[in-house]
Write a protein that holds these residues in place. Structure first.
Motif, PDB file in Angstrom:
ATOM      1  N   ARG A 151      -0.640   8.211  17.450  1.00  0.00           N
ATOM      2  CA  ARG A 151       0.742   7.784  17.225  1.00  0.00           C
ATOM      3  C   ARG A 151       0.854   6.449  16.493  1.00  0.00           C
ATOM      4  NH1 ARG A 151       3.528   9.656  23.009  1.00  0.00           N
ATOM      5  NH2 ARG A 151       3.641  11.870  22.460  1.00  0.00           N
ATOM      6  N   TRP A 152      -0.094   5.553  16.706  1.00  0.00           N
ATOM      7  CA  TRP A 152      -0.006   4.260  16.026  1.00  0.00           C
ATOM      8  C   TRP A 152      -0.092   4.428  14.505  1.00  0.00           C
ATOM      9  CZ3 TRP A 152      -3.826   2.105  12.918  1.00  0.00           C
ATOM     10  CH2 TRP A 152      -5.092   2.695  12.976  1.00  0.00           C
ATOM     11  N   GLN A 153      -0.705   5.530  14.061  1.00  0.00           N
ATOM     12  CA  GLN A 153      -0.782   5.833  12.631  1.00  0.00           C
ATOM     13  C   GLN A 153       0.299   6.815  12.198  1.00  0.00           C
ATOM     14  OE1 GLN A 153      -4.954   7.206  12.776  1.00  0.00           O
ATOM     15  NE2 GLN A 153      -5.400   5.684  11.196  1.00  0.00           N
ATOM     16  N   ALA A 154       0.576   7.799  13.038  1.00  0.00           N
ATOM     17  CA  ALA A 154       1.456   8.904  12.653  1.00  0.00           C
ATOM     18  C   ALA A 154       2.942   8.585  12.783  1.00  0.00           C
ATOM     19  CB  ALA A 154       1.124  10.141  13.491  1.00  0.00           C
ATOM     20  N   TRP A 155       3.305   7.789  13.757  1.00  0.00           N
ATOM     21  CA  TRP A 155       4.725   7.496  13.968  1.00  0.00           C
ATOM     22  C   TRP A 155       5.225   6.457  12.968  1.00  0.00           C
ATOM     23  CZ3 TRP A 155       6.207   6.904  19.852  1.00  0.00           C
ATOM     24  CH2 TRP A 155       6.123   8.165  20.472  1.00  0.00           C
ATOM     25  N   PRO A 156       6.446   6.572  12.506  1.00  0.00           N
ATOM     26  CA  PRO A 156       7.049   5.498  11.701  1.00  0.00           C
ATOM     27  C   PRO A 156       7.135   4.225  12.543  1.00  0.00           C
ATOM     28  CG  PRO A 156       8.361   7.514  11.599  1.00  0.00           C
ATOM     29  CD  PRO A 156       7.366   7.726  12.686  1.00  0.00           C
ATOM     30  N   ALA A 157       7.044   3.081  11.876  1.00  0.00           N
ATOM     31  CA  ALA A 157       7.080   1.812  12.600  1.00  0.00           C
ATOM     32  C   ALA A 157       8.356   1.664  13.426  1.00  0.00           C
ATOM     33  CB  ALA A 157       6.958   0.652  11.618  1.00  0.00           C
ATOM     34  N   GLY A 158       9.456   2.190  12.902  1.00  0.00           N
ATOM     35  CA  GLY A 158      10.723   2.094  13.607  1.00  0.00           C
ATOM     36  C   GLY A 158      10.785   2.945  14.862  1.00  0.00           C
ATOM     37  N   ARG A 159       9.887   3.917  14.971  1.00  0.00           N
ATOM     38  CA  ARG A 159       9.829   4.708  16.198  1.00  0.00           C
ATOM     39  C   ARG A 159       8.979   4.011  17.256  1.00  0.00           C
ATOM     40  NH1 ARG A 159       7.929  11.092  16.790  1.00  0.00           N
ATOM     41  NH2 ARG A 159       8.405  11.276  19.027  1.00  0.00           N
ATOM     42  N   ILE A 160       7.922   3.360  16.817  1.00  0.00           N
ATOM     43  CA  ILE A 160       7.092   2.589  17.749  1.00  0.00           C
ATOM     44  C   ILE A 160       7.886   1.407  18.290  1.00  0.00           C
ATOM     45  CG2 ILE A 160       5.011   1.170  17.949  1.00  0.00           C
ATOM     46  CD1 ILE A 160       3.773   2.933  15.748  1.00  0.00           C
ATOM     47  N   PHE A 161       8.590   0.735  17.388  1.00  0.00           N
ATOM     48  CA  PHE A 161       9.416  -0.417  17.758  1.00  0.00           C
ATOM     49  C   PHE A 161      10.880  -0.082  17.468  1.00  0.00           C
ATOM     50  CE2 PHE A 161       5.327  -2.391  16.338  1.00  0.00           C
ATOM     51  CZ  PHE A 161       4.928  -2.900  17.575  1.00  0.00           C
ATOM     52  N   PRO A 162      11.588   0.476  18.447  1.00  0.00           N
ATOM     53  CA  PRO A 162      12.991   0.841  18.215  1.00  0.00           C
ATOM     54  C   PRO A 162      13.832  -0.374  17.833  1.00  0.00           C
ATOM     55  CG  PRO A 162      12.169   1.758  20.278  1.00  0.00           C
ATOM     56  CD  PRO A 162      11.143   0.791  19.807  1.00  0.00           C
ATOM     57  N   GLU A 163      14.926  -0.124  17.141  1.00  0.00           N
ATOM     58  CA  GLU A 163      15.807  -1.216  16.727  1.00  0.00           C
ATOM     59  C   GLU A 163      16.366  -1.969  17.925  1.00  0.00           C
ATOM     60  OE1 GLU A 163      19.769  -2.004  13.938  1.00  0.00           O
ATOM     61  OE2 GLU A 163      18.856  -0.012  14.044  1.00  0.00           O
ATOM     62  N   GLN A 164      16.636  -1.246  19.001  1.00  0.00           N
ATOM     63  CA  GLN A 164      17.118  -1.872  20.228  1.00  0.00           C
ATOM     64  C   GLN A 164      16.363  -1.311  21.426  1.00  0.00           C
ATOM     65  OE1 GLN A 164      21.451  -1.289  20.245  1.00  0.00           O
ATOM     66  NE2 GLN A 164      21.677  -3.419  19.614  1.00  0.00           N
ATOM     67  N   VAL A 165      16.107  -2.184  22.405  1.00  0.00           N
ATOM     68  CA  VAL A 165      15.446  -1.780  23.645  1.00  0.00           C
ATOM     69  C   VAL A 165      16.265  -2.317  24.811  1.00  0.00           C
ATOM     70  CG1 VAL A 165      13.355  -1.908  25.050  1.00  0.00           C
ATOM     71  CG2 VAL A 165      13.177  -1.821  22.551  1.00  0.00           C
ATOM     72  N   SER A 166      16.572  -1.451  25.735  1.00  0.00           N
ATOM     73  CA  SER A 166      17.366  -1.847  26.899  1.00  0.00           C
ATOM     74  C   SER A 166      16.522  -2.654  27.890  1.00  0.00           C
ATOM     75  CB  SER A 166      17.923  -0.600  27.586  1.00  0.00           C
ATOM     76  OG  SER A 166      18.597  -0.948  28.781  1.00  0.00           O
ATOM     77  N   TYR A 167      17.134  -3.651  28.496  1.00  0.00           N
ATOM     78  CA  TYR A 167      16.486  -4.418  29.565  1.00  0.00           C
ATOM     79  C   TYR A 167      17.562  -4.837  30.562  1.00  0.00           C
ATOM     80  CZ  TYR A 167      18.305  -8.733  27.456  1.00  0.00           C
ATOM     81  OH  TYR A 167      19.138  -9.706  26.957  1.00  0.00           O
ATOM     82  N   ARG A 168      17.125  -5.278  31.720  1.00  0.00           N
ATOM     83  CA  ARG A 168      18.078  -5.659  32.764  1.00  0.00           C
ATOM     84  C   ARG A 168      17.804  -7.107  33.191  1.00  0.00           C
ATOM     85  NH1 ARG A 168      21.353  -2.644  36.005  1.00  0.00           N
ATOM     86  NH2 ARG A 168      20.369  -0.725  35.239  1.00  0.00           N
ATOM     87  N   PRO A 169      18.682  -8.034  32.845  1.00  0.00           N
ATOM     88  CA  PRO A 169      18.508  -9.426  33.265  1.00  0.00           C
ATOM     89  C   PRO A 169      18.824  -9.593  34.749  1.00  0.00           C
ATOM     90  CG  PRO A 169      20.573  -9.175  32.118  1.00  0.00           C
ATOM     91  CD  PRO A 169      19.891  -7.841  32.047  1.00  0.00           C
ATOM     92  N   GLU A 170      18.752 -10.849  35.221  1.00  0.00           N
ATOM     93  CA  GLU A 170      18.993 -11.098  36.643  1.00  0.00           C
ATOM     94  C   GLU A 170      20.406 -10.721  37.077  1.00  0.00           C
ATOM     95  OE1 GLU A 170      17.828 -15.243  37.131  1.00  0.00           O
ATOM     96  OE2 GLU A 170      16.088 -14.542  38.273  1.00  0.00           O
ATOM     97  N   THR A 171      21.337 -10.706  36.136  1.00  0.00           N
ATOM     98  CA  THR A 171      22.715 -10.351  36.480  1.00  0.00           C
ATOM     99  C   THR A 171      22.836  -8.897  36.918  1.00  0.00           C
ATOM    100  OG1 THR A 171      23.177  -9.770  34.173  1.00  0.00           O
ATOM    101  CG2 THR A 171      23.657 -12.045  34.857  1.00  0.00           C
ATOM    102  N   GLY A 172      21.854  -8.071  36.534  1.00  0.00           N
ATOM    103  CA  GLY A 172      21.847  -6.681  36.952  1.00  0.00           C
ATOM    104  C   GLY A 172      22.498  -5.725  35.981  1.00  0.00           C
ATOM    105  N   GLN A 173      23.216  -6.216  34.991  1.00  0.00           N
ATOM    106  CA  GLN A 173      23.877  -5.365  34.013  1.00  0.00           C
ATOM    107  C   GLN A 173      22.977  -5.195  32.790  1.00  0.00           C
ATOM    108  OE1 GLN A 173      27.748  -6.728  32.877  1.00  0.00           O
ATOM    109  NE2 GLN A 173      28.188  -4.971  31.562  1.00  0.00           N
ATOM    110  N   SER A 174      22.803  -3.960  32.347  1.00  0.00           N
ATOM    111  CA  SER A 174      21.901  -3.690  31.234  1.00  0.00           C
ATOM    112  C   SER A 174      22.365  -4.379  29.952  1.00  0.00           C
ATOM    113  CB  SER A 174      21.794  -2.185  30.987  1.00  0.00           C
ATOM    114  OG  SER A 174      21.143  -1.564  32.060  1.00  0.00           O
ATOM    115  N   GLU A 175      21.391  -4.925  29.214  1.00  0.00           N
ATOM    116  CA  GLU A 175      21.640  -5.528  27.915  1.00  0.00           C
ATOM    117  C   GLU A 175      20.614  -4.964  26.931  1.00  0.00           C
ATOM    118  OE1 GLU A 175      21.616  -9.769  28.348  1.00  0.00           O
ATOM    119  OE2 GLU A 175      23.422  -9.797  29.606  1.00  0.00           O
ATOM    120  N   TYR A 176      20.728  -5.390  25.669  1.00  0.00           N
ATOM    121  CA  TYR A 176      19.835  -4.847  24.650  1.00  0.00           C
ATOM    122  C   TYR A 176      19.141  -5.965  23.873  1.00  0.00           C
ATOM    123  CZ  TYR A 176      21.817  -0.252  25.476  1.00  0.00           C
ATOM    124  OH  TYR A 176      22.194   0.925  26.067  1.00  0.00           O
TER     125      TYR A 176
END
Length: 248
Positions: free
Chosen positions: A57-82
């Protein structure tokens, strides 16, 4: 009938028998080949195909698929952000992506490439560079993972080292993020990949300027982004042996 004539007939019979044996053997071989080509793959063959597809996959996938434009995360507030991607590093050389101590370890276990991209949190105050270290198989990745330094915040003595090199992108919120600004590092693994992160503040504040170690909360998105990328890369897909990217 002469002896010579008898021997000639005997040789003809022998030749005929040998020819029949060849025909039977060829028929069996062709039947076996046809059966092999037209049967459904076994579970072991499907697993092998899935593992090979993940390792490529590191060779076959487009770079944008390996590293999506946005990735969801959850800060201490508990509400999902990007976290938003600010850029992808074109260079994939192992030694150029990390500090020397890490380069030695991953090189010893057969590092094939290090892919890097940088993200900023939703408020654009924290910068995270993510590095995907590709190995030939999960066993080599696991050995490297166990030998690499673990997660660590600033040590109060000049930052975090050894770590993944920071990757800044001019004209973005990550423009000032360099190695001197590294304040946190994390490590994760998924299949044949080790995922490293290094984080700091978007203003480029040198970690050496910190008077004491900061808690990890400001950089809580880093391990979440790293884990999301590792999980995506390592997730096995159901093989489709009719598609060219699969080797069943």
């Amino acid at each position: 009938m002469t002896v010579l004539g008898l021997r000639g007939r005997q040789w003809m019979i022998v030749a005929f028998a040998v020819a029949c044996c060849y025909l039977i053997t060829t028929g069996i071989s062709l039947t076996g080949a046809w059966t092999t080509l037209n049967r459904d793959p076994t579970n072991a063959e499907l697993q092998l195909a899935a593992n090979k597809e993940v390792a490529r996959r590191w060779q076959a996938w487009p770079a944008g698929r390996i590293f999506p434009e946005q990735v969801s995360y959850r800060p201490e507030t508990g509400q999902s952000e990007y976290a938003t991607r600010t850029g992808i590093v074109p260079d994939i050389a192992c030694a150029q992506a990390v500090d020397e101590e890490i380069a030695t370890t991953i090189g010893r276990h057969g590092c094939r490439a290090v892919l890097r991209a940088t993200y900023v949190d939703q408020l654009q105050g924290v910068v995270v560079t993510v590095g995907v270290v590709a190995f030939a198989d999960p066993w080599k990745a696991d050995k490297a993972y166990k030998e690499l330094p673990g997660s660590q915040g600033p040590d109060g003595q000049g930052g975090v080292r050894p770590a993944l090199h920071a990757a800044a992108f001019p004209g973005t919120a990550s423009a000032r993020f360099n190695d001197e600004a590294r304040q946190d590092r994390t490590i994760d693994r998924g299949g044949p990949y080790v995922v490293l992160t290094t984080s700091g503040q978007a203003d480029g504040r040198p970690a050496a300027a910190l008077k004491k170690a900061r808690p990890g909360a400001p950089f809580a998105l880093a391990p979440q982004v790293g884990h999301a990328i590792a999980r995506s890369l390592a997730a096995k897909s159901l093989p489709d042996c009719d598609e060219p990217e699969w080797e069943c």
